[in-house]
Scaffold this active site. Structure first.
Site, short mmCIF file in Angstrom:
data_model
loop_
_atom_site.label_atom_id
_atom_site.label_comp_id
_atom_site.label_asym_id
_atom_site.label_seq_id
_atom_site.Cartn_x
_atom_site.Cartn_y
_atom_site.Cartn_z
CB CYS A 100 -15.00 32.06 -13.98
SG CYS A 100 -14.38 30.46 -14.55
CE1 TYR B 278 -26.27 -2.18 -12.35
CE2 TYR B 278 -25.70 -5.22 -11.70
CZ TYR B 278 -25.13 -3.44 -11.84
OH TYR B 278 -23.57 -3.19 -11.16
CE LYS C 283 0.77 2.95 5.23
NZ LYS C 283 -0.93 2.48 4.77
CB CYS D 167 -10.45 31.54 -18.80
SG CYS D 167 -10.87 30.12 -18.00
S1 IVH Z 1 -1.04 1.59 12.34
C1 IVH Z 1 -3.03 5.44 14.40
N1 IVH Z 1 0.25 -0.49 11.58
O1 IVH Z 1 -1.95 1.75 6.81
C2 IVH Z 1 -2.50 4.66 13.19
N2 IVH Z 1 -1.15 0.93 9.43
O2 IVH Z 1 -1.91 5.40 6.53
C3 IVH Z 1 -3.33 3.22 12.72
N3 IVH Z 1 -1.37 -0.26 7.69
O3 IVH Z 1 -5.10 3.08 7.86
C4 IVH Z 1 -2.73 2.41 11.94
N4 IVH Z 1 0.05 -2.17 7.62
O4 IVH Z 1 -5.14 0.04 7.19
C5 IVH Z 1 -0.97 0.53 11.01
N5 IVH Z 1 1.51 -2.25 10.20
C6 IVH Z 1 0.77 -1.33 10.73
C7 IVH Z 1 -0.16 -0.80 8.90
C8 IVH Z 1 -0.84 -0.24 9.07
C9 IVH Z 1 -0.80 -1.22 7.10
C10 IVH Z 1 -2.89 0.57 6.97
C11 IVH Z 1 -3.69 1.03 7.55
C12 IVH Z 1 -3.95 2.18 8.08
C13 IVH Z 1 -3.27 3.01 7.44
C14 IVH Z 1 -2.50 4.88 7.50
#
Ligand code: IVH
Length: 715
Positions: free
Chosen positions: A466, A52, A133, A436
Site C-alpha cells: 500500500c 515578500y 498553569k 481503500c
Molecule cells: S513546572 C518539570 N509550573 O506547563 C516540569 N509548568 O506541561 C516543569 N507551565 O512546559 C514545569 N505553568 O510551560 C510548571 N506553574 C507551572 C506552570 C508550568 C505553566 C507550563 C510550562 C511547561 C508546561 C508543562
C-alpha cells in the site's frame, strides 16, 4: 517594480467580498508558506524581501478585515516564528520537561497515592505546592555571577532558541539578581505570557494598521518574542512568572514554595495564587477555586499544577521518560462549541488504519480555531462505543449535521454530541468505504481485538504494497523526533515517492549517489544550493541515536517513550536487534527479558514480534542499517559503579520501594531485569527472597543485601 505593478491590478482589500477575500487569503497563505520554506529551510528565496513584504501586508490586511479567517496555523501566527535558522540554538544544561496531565479527581488521587507508595509514606504526610498553569511559553533564564547571560525557549526540551536580546526588554526579568549569596550559576525557569487586555489592545492596533492579528494571547506572546528586532518585543507588553529552575550551582532553599519566595527576593514576579496544600482534598479545593476565578484573571490558564514541596523528595521521585513523577498538571474541563460538519474524509495511517476525519465549518473553541475533528472509527460515527455501548444516546453523525465539539488542552478535538433538531432533511448517513482509497483499492477489513473479536478499527489490507502506508512511514521516518531530516517534509516525501526515487528509508541515504541520474537541481523549486543543503542534511543524520532509530522504524505501539525505554534497556542496536529476532521466534527467555523492562508489556512485545516476523520488514531494516551508524544509548550516569550492569531485585526491600529501587538503578545506568540468568550481575535480595535467590546461586551471580546495594550506589 514587480510589486507596484501587481498592487495596481488587485482590488482594494476594503472592496473585496467575503468570498473573494477568503479565496485570496487561501492562495496567499499557500504562497507565503512556500516562500517561508524556501527562505528559511532551503536558503533559496525566489522573491525579493520587498515583494515578500507586499504579499504579507496584503495577507495581513485581509485578516485584519476578516479576523474570523485567522487560524493558529495561519502564516500570520508565525511572524518571525521561523522554525529554523533565525535564532541561535541553545542546549539546555538540564532538559526542559513537560508535565503529565490529570483531568478527573481520580487521576489526582492516583497521583498522590503513587507518590506516597513510592516514598513509603502516608499520603497526608506529603505537602504540595499548588500553582496556576499559565498558558504561555516556557523560558529558561541563565544567570552567571548574578547576571543574565542567556534566555532560551523550551524548543524540543533539549535545545531551544536563544532569545536573550528580546527577553532583556521584559520588565519582569531582572538583568541582575538581587540579594546576597546568589549561587554562581542559576537557571530560573518560568512562563512568558501576555495579559488578555494587552492581547486585545494589540490586536486592535494591529488591525488598524492592517497588520498581523493573533488567534490568542499565547500565539501573540510567541510572535512578539520571536522578533528579529528587540524593539518590537519591547513595544509588546509581555509578563513573566518564575516557577521552576534548571541548573543551580547551589540550592538556596529546600522546598518548592521556598524557591518561589527566593525568586521573589531575587527580583522576579511569581504567581500570587500559589498555595501550599497539605492533603488531596486541599489540592482539589484549590483546583475548584482557581477554576471559579479563571474568567476574571487577566491571563490565560488551562489548569493548575501540583508539585511535591520537598525538593529532596522531588529528587528521590525523579522522572518517567519526559515527565516528573513529583508533579502533575490538573487540567480544567474541555471547552465546547457548536458548528456544522461539512464532510467526512478517510485518512489512511502508517499502519493502514482508517480514521474518518470530520471537516468542520471553522469554529473557535477555547481560543483556537478548529476545522478538523477526529471521528475515530466507523462505530463512533454510527453512535456505538468501544465496548458496544451507545454513544450520544445512539445518535449517528451525518454530513450536514450540527455537532458539538470539545477540545481539552492539546488533545485532538472530539465530537461529543449531535443536535438532531438541526439536522437538515438531506443529511446523509455516512457510508464507510468498502475499499481503500489508495491506488490498490484493496478490501477493507475490521481489525481483530486481542480476544479475537471484530475490533472497531478498519484497515487497508495492502500492507507493504500500500503506497499510502509506505508514504506515511517515510514521513514518520524523516520527522523531527525520528531522523529529523531538514528538507524532507511531507510534500517532498510524497513527490520523491511518486517519482520512485525514495521507496523505503534506505533509499534516502543513496539518493545523493543516484543524483547524477535524477538531477534534482533541474526540478522546479530546487536549485544547486537547496540540493546541496538537502544532501548535507541527509549526511548529517547518518549517525543516529538508538532511541530515535527504534522510533523511526515505525513499529505499532512503539512511540517515542517506548523507544527510549527499549534503547536504555538494551544499550546498543546489536543487543536490541538480536532480542527482536529472538522475540519474533518466540524465544521465552528473550520475551521475559523484554517484559522485565520498565514500561514494556505484552502489547509492545507482540508488535515487535509481528514486525520482525515479516521478512519484508527485516529486509528494510537490513538495508537501512548498512547506510547508518547507530549510536549506543546514553546511559544516564556512566561513572556509577552499576552503570551497564544487570540487576534483579527480589524479596522485601526495607529502605525503598521496588519502584524507587528500579528507578534509581536505571537512573544510574543499570538495567533492571525481572528474571535471573547467567547474564545478571547482581541480585539484591531482601527478606522472603525465594526462587530468584536460588537461581542466582545456581548461576554464581553476586547476591547483595539492600544495605550493600545502597553502599555500592553511594548512598
Ligand atoms: S513546572 C518539570 N509550573 O506547563 C516540569 N509548568 O506541561 C516543569 N507551565 O512546559 C514545569 N505553568 O510551560 C510548571 N506553574 C507551572 C506552570 C508550568 C505553566 C507550563 C510550562 C511547561 C508546561 C508543562
Amino acid at each position: 517594480m514587480a510589486r507596484a505593478a501587481k498592487a495596481k491590478t488587485l482590488p482594494d482589500v476594503a472592496d473585496l467580498t467575503k468570498a473573494q477575500a477568503k479565496t485570496e487569503w487561501k492562495r496567499l497563505a499557500l504562497e507565503l508558506e512556500e516562500h517561508d520554506r524556501l527562505y528559511y529551510q532551503e536558503d533559496a528565496p525566489k522573491i525579493s524581501d520587498a515583494e515578500y513584504d507586499a504579499l504579507r501586508a496584503r495577507f495581513n490586511a485581509i485578516e485584519a478585515r476578516f479576523p474570523e479567517f485567522v487560524t493558529p496555523e495561519s502564516p500570520s501566527q508565525k511572524v518571525g516564528a521561523a522554525p529554523l535558522g533565525r535564532f541561535r540554538k541553545v542546549r539546555h544544561a538540564l532538559p526542559m520537561l513537560s508535565l503529565d496531565n490529570a483531568f478527573a479527581e481520580e487521576d489526582v488521587r492516583d497521583f498522590v497515592g503513587r507518590i506516597a507508595r513510592f516514598l513509603k509514606l502516608a499520603d497526608d504526610r506529603i505537602d504540595f505546592s499548588a500553582e496556576p498553569k499559565i498558558d504561555g511559553l516556557s523560558m529558561s533564564l541563565r544567570y552567571e555571577g548574578g547576571e543574565l547571560v542567556t534566555a532560551a525557549t523550551r524548543g524540543d526540551g533539549a535545545e531551544g532558541e536563544d532569545v536573550t536580546a528580546n527577553i532583556r526588554t521584559l520588565e519582569d526579568v531582572p538583568q541582575k539578581l538581587k540579594g546576597r549569596n546568589i549561587p554562581d550559576i542559576c537557571e530560573v525557569r518560568g512562563e512568558v505570557y501576555m495579559t488578555k487586555h494587552a492581547f486585545l489592545a494589540l490586536n486592535e492596533r494591529q488591525k488598524a494598521a492592517g497588520d498581523t492579528v493573533f488567534a490568542n494571547p499565547r500565539n501573540s506572546a510567541a510572535g512578539s518574542l520571536r522578533q528579529k528586532d528587540p524593539s518590537i518585543t519591547a513595544s509588546r507588553p509581555l509578563g513573566f512568572f518564575a516557577y521552576a529552575w534548571g541548573e543551580m550551582s547551589a540550592m538556596p532553599e529546600q522546598t518548592q514554595t521556598g524557591m518561589i519566595h527566593w525568586f521573589e527576593r531575587c527580583g522576579f514576579k511569581t504567581n500570587p495564587l500559589t498555595k501550599l496544600c497539605h492533603s488531596v482534598d486541599q489540592l482539589l479545593a484549590f483546583h475548584h477555586k482557581i477554576e471559579e476565578q479563571r474568567a476574571e484573571l487577566d491571563y490565560d490558564i488551562d489548569g493548575v499544577v501540583y508539585k511535591v514541596d520537598r525538593i529532596d523528595w522531588q529528587e528521590r521521585l525523579g522522572f518517567v521518560s519526559r515527565t516528573p513523577r513529583w508533579a502533575i498538571a490538573h487540567k480544567f474541563p474541555a471547552e465546547r462549541a457548536m458548528t456544522v460538519l461539512k464532510d467526512i474524509e478517510i485518512q489512511v495511517g502508517r499502519t493502514g488504519s482508517f480514521t474518518p476525519v470530520g471537516k468542520l465549518e471553522p469554529v473557535g473553541v477555547g481560543g483556537v480555531i478548529v476545522q478538523n475533528v477526529t471521528l475515530h472509527n466507523e462505530d463512533y460515527v454510527k453512535g456505538v462505543g468501544n465496548k458496544g455501548e451507545s454513544l450520544r444516546e445512539g445518535r449517528d453523525i451525518r454530513i450536514g449535521d450540527t455537532v458539538v465539539i470539545q477540545r481539552a488542552g492539546d488533545v485532538i478535538p472530539q465530537v461529543v454530541d449531535v443536535i438532531i433538531d438541526k439536522r437538515p432533511k438531506d443529511a446523509r448517513p455516512f457510508q464507510f468505504p468498502k475499499k481503500c482509497p489508495c491506488p490498490l483499492h484493496t478490501d477493507v477489513v475490521r481489525e481483530e481485538t486481542a480476544t479475537g473479536e471484530e475490533g472497531a478499527r478498519a484497515r487497508c489490507t495492502g500492507e507493504f504494497a500500500c503506497p499510502y502506508q509506505k508514504i506515511e512511514h517515510l514521513k514518520l521516518f524523516c520527522s523531527r523526533r525520528a531522523f529529523d531530516i531538514d528538507g524532507l517534509g511531507e510534500k517532498q516525501i510524497e513527490f520523491f515517492f511518486e517519482q520512485g526515487w525514495v521507496k523505503e528509508p534506505a533509499d534516502i541515504f543513496t539518493l545523493s549517489a543516484r543524483n547524477a541520474k535524477i538531477k534534482l537541481e533541474e526540478i522546479e523549486g530546487y536549485g544547486e544550493t537547496s540540493v546541496r543543503n538537502l544532501f548535507n542534511a541527509i549526511e548529517a543524520r547518518r549517525r543516529i541515536a538508538l532511541e530515535r532509530f527504534i522510533y523511526a522504524l515505525g513499529m505499532r505501539h512503539v512511540g517515542e517513550t517506548t523507544a527510549l525505554a527499549l534503547a536504555r534497556g538494551y544499550g546498543s542496536w546489536e543487543a536490541f536487534h538480536e532480542a527482536c529476532l529472538k522475540v519474533a521466534r518466540d524465544d521465552e527467555e528473550a520475551i521475559a527479558d523484554m517484559d522485565a523492562l520498565d514500561q514494556i508489556g505484552d502489547t509492545v512485545i507482540h508488535s515487535i514480534a509481528a514486525y520482525f516476523k515479516e521478512s519484508h520488514n527485516r529486509g528494510i531494516v537490513e538495508r537501512l542499517t548498512k547506510e547508518v551508524t547507530i549510536l549506543d544509548a546514553e546511559r544516564p550516569k556512566s561513572n556509577s559503579a552499576v552503570a551497564g550492569k544487570t540487576v534483579v531485585f527480589t524479596g522485601t526491600l526495607e529502605r525503598m520501594t521496588r519502584d524507587e529501587a528500579r528507578a534509581k538503578a536505571e537512573r544510574l545506568g543499570a538495567k533492571v531485569s525481572g528474571s535471573v540468568s547467567k547474564k545478571t550481575d547482581y541480585v539484591v535480595a531482601g527478606p522472603g527472597a525465594g526462587s530468584k535467590l536460588a537461581e542466582a546461586k545456581k548461576h554464581g551471580v553476586a547476591v547483595l543485601t539492600e544495605e550493600e546495594w545502597l553502599k555500592l550506589v553511594g548512598e
